[in-house]
Design a protein around this motif. Structure first.
Motif, PDB file in Angstrom:
ATOM      1  N   CYS A 116       5.399   3.352   0.670  1.00 43.35           N
ATOM      2  CA  CYS A 116       5.783   3.603   2.058  1.00 43.35           C
ATOM      3  C   CYS A 116       7.210   4.143   2.104  1.00 43.35           C
ATOM      4  O   CYS A 116       8.069   3.711   1.330  1.00 43.35           O
ATOM      5  CB  CYS A 116       5.681   2.285   2.835  1.00 43.35           C
ATOM      6  SG  CYS A 116       6.092   2.474   4.560  1.00 43.35           S
ATOM      7  N   GLY A 127       2.584   6.108   2.816  1.00 45.34           N
ATOM      8  CA  GLY A 127       2.696   5.879   4.263  1.00 45.34           C
ATOM      9  C   GLY A 127       4.093   6.235   4.753  1.00 45.34           C
ATOM     10  O   GLY A 127       5.064   6.078   4.013  1.00 45.34           O
ATOM     11  N   VAL A 170       5.033  -2.021   8.384  1.00 47.84           N
ATOM     12  CA  VAL A 170       4.916  -1.551   6.999  1.00 47.84           C
ATOM     13  C   VAL A 170       3.704  -2.210   6.352  1.00 47.84           C
ATOM     14  O   VAL A 170       2.885  -1.551   5.710  1.00 47.84           O
ATOM     15  CB  VAL A 170       6.203  -1.850   6.197  1.00 47.84           C
ATOM     16  CG1 VAL A 170       5.992  -1.577   4.713  1.00 47.84           C
ATOM     17  CG2 VAL A 170       7.356  -1.013   6.717  1.00 47.84           C
ATOM     18  N   ILE A 228       0.378  -0.376   4.945  1.00 51.25           N
ATOM     19  CA  ILE A 228      -0.051  -0.424   3.550  1.00 51.25           C
ATOM     20  C   ILE A 228      -1.478  -0.962   3.457  1.00 51.25           C
ATOM     21  O   ILE A 228      -2.304  -0.450   2.687  1.00 51.25           O
ATOM     22  CB  ILE A 228       0.940  -1.268   2.716  1.00 51.25           C
ATOM     23  CG1 ILE A 228       2.244  -0.470   2.567  1.00 51.25           C
ATOM     24  CG2 ILE A 228       0.355  -1.644   1.365  1.00 51.25           C
ATOM     25  CD1 ILE A 228       3.371  -1.211   1.918  1.00 51.25           C
TER      26      ILE A 228
END
Lengths: 418, 225
Positions: free
Chosen positions: B47, B74, B112, B116
């Motif tokens: 990420c 991401g 986050v 994920i």
């Protein structure tokens, strides 16, 4: 009163007065001249008559047929040597009175003092005066009308740049990027005027822009340090060793920074709405949006034990950028919940013309007309920044919607109509 | 799990990375566009958190070059600008989320983690915490195998807690997580309390350990310690 009407009116009164005066003076002058002429001729004839007497010492009425000379015995006292008078005499052929000028004097005929009157018809000269006067009146009236018309035309043309400037000024919007466009007229004064306006417009737009930019930049720049404070506070509270007083201090700092962030976001939003930075309008069913939002806030409503009534929910449709419609609805619903008392009510009434959201609540502290002002708070604690209603108002004014607030019977009602 | 934080404000980058490291991520920071560009070229990240305004470049460009190299990474944008156009543009070029400054670290962390989860397992992953099991795909919660029926907000609240285990969450961050940024009423803080009370009760009913702790009135903490 219009400028042209005013000048025309002044011009008309003034010139009519002048023309009237001029006409009268003209008439008098002509009359004096003609009388003078007639009298001179009468005097000449008197001399002729005296000459004749000197030779003949006799008077036969056969002579001087045309100029009527009348010799009559003296009646009454002898007056001045000679004098002129006006008289009317019956015409020999036509049965009407004609004006005459006569000269009367005394002469000795055959040793006897006689009163002699010599007359001269004024009919011709009077007609002359009439014709001259009539012609003059006609000319003056034509002149008056002509100049009046001409003046109207010419001043219309002369003042044209002024009216043009006026209409451009009316359409001038300082919030737009477009500068004030003005012509360059021939007339120096108007050109100067336009120049002054142009400079003023530029200055205004420039000031407006810099103010706008300042607000925006300042708000943006503030966001990052605020994020920093928030992040640090969040990290700080993770430490287990904090005492209760320390936590309270941190809590206060945290609250203040949250409030500042909220305030800043509100001001930024207001600035953006004012600057028309939301461009794409969509057709939005505000009723549906409000109903959804009320559903979304179910927990809040339930928590405060509020009762929601949906009345007559025919859709009220508006043209708004979706983000702003969302904000509008959020603020309206938040306001209705926040300013409600426990076990109060919220009522949504919607027609195709307007949508009204009412809520029960305490009486207002501040005057209702100041409700939509920025930072106008109704004392709902430190968490409120007082921008919610100002934002609603700003959205409505910028997208041609009317927002009205009414209060009565313990109900506060906000109505939006198109 | 590797996370890259691209943020020019050093203090903020530090805070984010510390928070992330505590949450078990491997976290690196980049303060400039150039540095970030090099890092995404050299390493793979799960990420990337990108600030749009960088001193030497634009975050959008970074995302574009990143997406060219590795599409599974991401991307979460963090920006001071709360502009719809930016959000749309961000989504168009392949970012997954957009957070406006100032934000809560706990919120960023939750995003986050959720990102994920979605990326790596297409959402078909289960979250387990001791006796609690959450199936995000069906939004179901089990305690010791028993189904616990939670309301929508209670479920969101539990997930938020599970994303931030052993972390003090402020009441404001919980309220904003549940009702969005616009929530600005004192009542919201009380209602957070009532929701937590309900969630706790429902979990306890199924025989769950009480993991929720109140922290001095500033917030709540979910976890054992």
């Amino acid at each position: 009163m219009k400028l042209l009407t005013k000048t025309n009116r002044i011009y008309l009164t003034f010139s009519t007065a002048i023309y009237l005066f001029a006409g009268l003076a003209f008439y008098q002058v002509i009359k004096i001249l003609i009388y003078d002429e007639v009298e001179n001729r009468l005097k000449v004839e008197k001399r002729d008559f005296e000459q004749y007497l000197k030779i003949h010492d006799n008077w036969s009425s056969g002579y001087f047929v045309e100029n009527k000379i009348e010799v009559s015995p003296v009646t009454g006292p002898i007056q001045a040597a000679e004098f002129f008078t006006d008289t009317l005499m019956r015409s020999r052929y036509e049965d009407e009175l004609t004006p005459f000028r006569q000269l009367t004097f005394y002469a000795t005929i055959g040793g006897v003092v006689r009163e002699v009157t010599i007359r001269k018809s004024l009919i011709q000269t009077f007609r002359l005066i009439e014709i001259i006067t009539a012609t003059m009146v006609v000319c003056l009236v034509l002149l008056l009308i002509g100049t009046f018309w001409f003046q109207g035309k010419s001043s219309g043309r002369i003042w044209h740049p002024f009216y043009e400037t006026l209409s451009r000024m009316k359409n001038f919007d300082l919030t737009h990027e477009k500068p004030l466009q003005l012509d360059k007229p021939e007339i120096d004064e108007f050109e100067e005027l336009n120049e002054v306006f142009r400079k003023m417009g530029e200055k205004m737009q420039h000031d407006y822009r810099s103010l706008k930019e300042f607000t925006e930049n300042a708000s943006h720049e503030i966001q990052t340090p605020l994020a920093l404070i928030n992040a640090k506070v969040e990290q700080l509270i993770q430490h287990a060793k904090l005492s209760e007083t320390q936590t309270h201090l941190i809590e206060d700092i945290y609250q203040a920074s949250r409030r500042m962030a909220r305030l800043n976001q509100g001001l930024l939003l207001l600035a953006k709405i004012e600057n028309h930075q939301f461009t794409t309008n969509h057709t939005i069913n505000l009723t549906e949006l409000l109903v959804n939002k009320l559903g979304d806030m179910e927990e809040m409503i339930h928590y405060k034990q509020l009762e929601v009534q949906l009345e007559n929910d025919t859709p009220f449709v508006v043209e708004l950028p979706p983000a702003l419609a969302e904000t509008l609805v959020n603020n309206l619903v938040n306001n209705a919940i926040k300013h409600n008392h426990a076990q109060g009510q919220i009522r949504l009434h919607s027609t195709p013309q307007q949508i009204c959201l009412s809520n029960t609540g305490h009486a207002l502290i501040s005057p209702p007309e100041r409700l939509f002002e920025r930072f106008k708070k109704e004392g709902t604690g430190p968490d409120s920044v007082g921008l919610g209603l100002a934002i609603i108002k700003e959205i409505c004014t910028n997208y041609n919607l009317q927002i009205n607030y009414t209060v009565g019977d313990g109900w506060h009602q906000f109505c939006i109509s198109s | 799990m590797k996370v890259l934080v691209v943020e020019d404000e050093k203090g903020l980058a530090e805070s984010i990375s510390e928070y992330m490291i505590k949450e078990g991520f491997v976290c690196e920071t980049a303060g400039t566009f150039l540095e970030a560009d090099q890092r995404i070229y050299l390493y793979d990240y799960d990420c990337v958190i990108v600030d749009l305004n960088l001193p030497d470049g634009n975050g959008f460009q970074l995302i574009q070059s990143l997406k060219k190299m590795l599409t599974t990474t991401g991307v979460i944008i963090i920006s001071a600008r709360n502009a719809l156009e930016d959000k749309i543009k961000g989504l168009e070029i392949g970012s997954d989320d957009y957070l406006t400054k100032p934000f809560h670290l706990s919120e960023l962390n939750a995003r986050v983690k959720s990102l994920i989860r979605r990326r790596n397992f297409s959402g078909h992953t289960e979250i387990e915490f001791h006796e609690i099991l959450v199936q995000p795909a069906s939004r179901k919660v089990y305690v010791k195998g028993q189904l616990a029926v939670l309301s929508r907000k209670e479920y969101d609240l539990l997930l938020y807690f599970l994303s931030n285990v052993d972390v003090v969450l402020t009441k404001a961050s919980i309220a904003e997580h549940l009702w969005g940024d616009n929530i600005d009423s004192v009542d919201s803080l009380d209602i957070v309390y009532s929701h937590i009370k309900n969630l706790r009760r429902k979990l306890l009913e199924k025989g769950c350990t009480d993991y929720v702790r109140s922290v001095y009135g500033i917030g709540y903490k979910f976890g054992l310690s």
